[in-house]
Design a protein around this motif. Sequence first.
Motif, PDB file in Angstrom:
ATOM      1  N   PHE A  68     -67.485  -1.880  -4.072  1.00  0.00           N
ATOM      2  CA  PHE A  68     -68.366  -0.963  -3.897  1.00  0.00           C
ATOM      3  C   PHE A  68     -68.922  -0.201  -4.557  1.00  0.00           C
ATOM      4  O   PHE A  68     -67.947   0.004  -5.586  1.00  0.00           O
ATOM      5  N   ASN A  69     -70.077   0.365  -4.932  1.00  0.00           N
ATOM      6  CA  ASN A  69     -70.806   1.092  -5.944  1.00  0.00           C
ATOM      7  C   ASN A  69     -70.276   2.411  -5.436  1.00  0.00           C
ATOM      8  O   ASN A  69     -70.720   3.060  -4.470  1.00  0.00           O
ATOM      9  N   SER A  70     -69.666   3.121  -6.636  1.00  0.00           N
ATOM     10  CA  SER A  70     -68.883   4.299  -6.290  1.00  0.00           C
ATOM     11  C   SER A  70     -69.997   5.438  -6.861  1.00  0.00           C
ATOM     12  O   SER A  70     -69.844   6.749  -6.567  1.00  0.00           O
ATOM     13  N   ASP A  71     -70.856   5.041  -7.585  1.00  0.00           N
ATOM     14  CA  ASP A  71     -71.763   6.029  -8.352  1.00  0.00           C
ATOM     15  C   ASP A  71     -72.476   7.037  -7.468  1.00  0.00           C
ATOM     16  O   ASP A  71     -72.547   8.435  -7.775  1.00  0.00           O
ATOM     17  N   GLU A  72     -72.957   6.719  -6.216  1.00  0.00           N
ATOM     18  CA  GLU A  72     -73.528   7.842  -5.550  1.00  0.00           C
ATOM     19  C   GLU A  72     -72.730   8.235  -4.365  1.00  0.00           C
ATOM     20  O   GLU A  72     -73.212   8.984  -3.433  1.00  0.00           O
ATOM     21  N   PHE A  73     -71.452   7.679  -4.469  1.00  0.00           N
ATOM     22  CA  PHE A  73     -70.574   8.139  -3.202  1.00  0.00           C
ATOM     23  C   PHE A  73     -69.902   9.555  -3.496  1.00  0.00           C
ATOM     24  O   PHE A  73     -69.423   9.865  -4.637  1.00  0.00           O
ATOM     25  N   PRO A  74     -69.982  10.289  -2.348  1.00  0.00           N
ATOM     26  CA  PRO A  74     -69.381  11.708  -2.511  1.00  0.00           C
ATOM     27  C   PRO A  74     -67.829  11.569  -2.945  1.00  0.00           C
ATOM     28  O   PRO A  74     -67.508  10.890  -2.329  1.00  0.00           O
ATOM     29  N   SER A  75     -67.260  12.702  -3.655  1.00  0.00           N
ATOM     30  CA  SER A  75     -66.075  12.716  -3.901  1.00  0.00           C
ATOM     31  C   SER A  75     -65.156  13.088  -2.861  1.00  0.00           C
ATOM     32  O   SER A  75     -63.911  12.663  -2.995  1.00  0.00           O
ATOM     33  N   ASN A  76     -65.665  13.838  -1.856  1.00  0.00           N
ATOM     34  CA  ASN A  76     -64.877  14.314  -0.761  1.00  0.00           C
ATOM     35  C   ASN A  76     -63.878  15.044  -1.253  1.00  0.00           C
ATOM     36  O   ASN A  76     -62.616  15.141  -0.468  1.00  0.00           O
TER      37      ASN A  76
END
Length: 327
Positions: free
Chosen positions: A148-156
């Motif tokens: 999965f592309n983690s670039d746009e994913f929030p860090s949480n």
Amino acid sequence: MNLHLDLSTLELTSYLQQQGWINNNETVQHIEKPGEGNMNMVLRIKTENRSFILKQANPFVQKYPNIPAPQERVAVEAKFYEITATVPSIKHYMPTLIGFDVEHHILAVEDLGKTADFTFIYQKGKYLTNIQLNQAVDFLSIMHNTDFNSDEFPSNLALRQLNHEHLFVYPYLEDNGFNLDTIQVGLQAVAMRYKKDEALKKKMKTLGKVYLSSGRTLLHGDYYPGSWLRTNDTLKVIDPEFCFFGDCEYDLGVLIAHLKMAQASTEQLEMVLATYEKPSWFNPRLVDLFTGMEIMRRIIGLAQLPLNLTLAERTVILAEAYELIMA
Ligand SMILES: Nc1ncnc2c1ncn2[C@@H]1O[C@H](COP(=O)(O)OP(=O)(O)OP(=O)(O)O)[C@@H](O)[C@H]1O
Ligand SMILES: [Mg+2]
């Protein structure tokens, strides 16, 4: 605008129509609590045509309103549903996302029906079937091996920091105000050995940093029997609000910890390690560390489970967790 989900059927009908989640001639007939949630406000909504689940994140922990919690967690959960729905074999294991209302922190997902989660496996003589366990492992294998592309994913990160406190810090505080004898007489004294163990606390500090760092793998983040629901079709996975890009060993370690606390057979534990598809960077040592940590925090920390273990059994499993961590 402030909107709390504890609405009348009329108000809810108008809200859901505004969101476009129900038709304009459709009305809410029934509202109920689908199960015990600690973190959020969760409701089952029934109309003439359908039934679905609404989940609202308040700026605090639902069960402990004096503990603040980041509302963004539900947006992160929505992102998890979106990103995993692109992979049919993962989507198969989850309810379908119906919609997300960012303004009011409300998520709508498919209702999987009035079904039990898997926390019954902590009872004596109750186990996952091998098929169910295979499904639980299969979900992780697929997800952990998907790029999965983690670039746009929030860090949480805010939610992880809150969790970090309960995973790595709070259980080891000698005086945290939680008397474990209220859970089981004698447990406080057993726990005190670990609370006074500086080498253990140092290990937890280091592992805590690993938990807070980011990794390459999309994780569920709370992969335990309370996040699995039984349906006619298959085991389904819910509640990915603690998800993040981290180390795959975290999800697997947590899963194994719960199987151990549920007194799963050696065969089943071996089955997990044999069938889980290990990414090339897989580190078994890290699995042991997370397994040990999860057992410790569930037995001597605040987030207790409906465990059916005697003090002697808890003592043994804590010692086993300690060995896993210190090995
Ligand atoms: N899609 C669904 N279909 C059927 N029941 C559901 C669904 N989602 C949630 N539930 C029920 O609602 C309960 C609470 O949901 P969920 O675990 O997502 O909330 P939570 O507030 O994050 O809970 P927790 O504090 O345990 O993490 C579940 O244990 C389950 O019984
Ligand atoms: Mg939750």
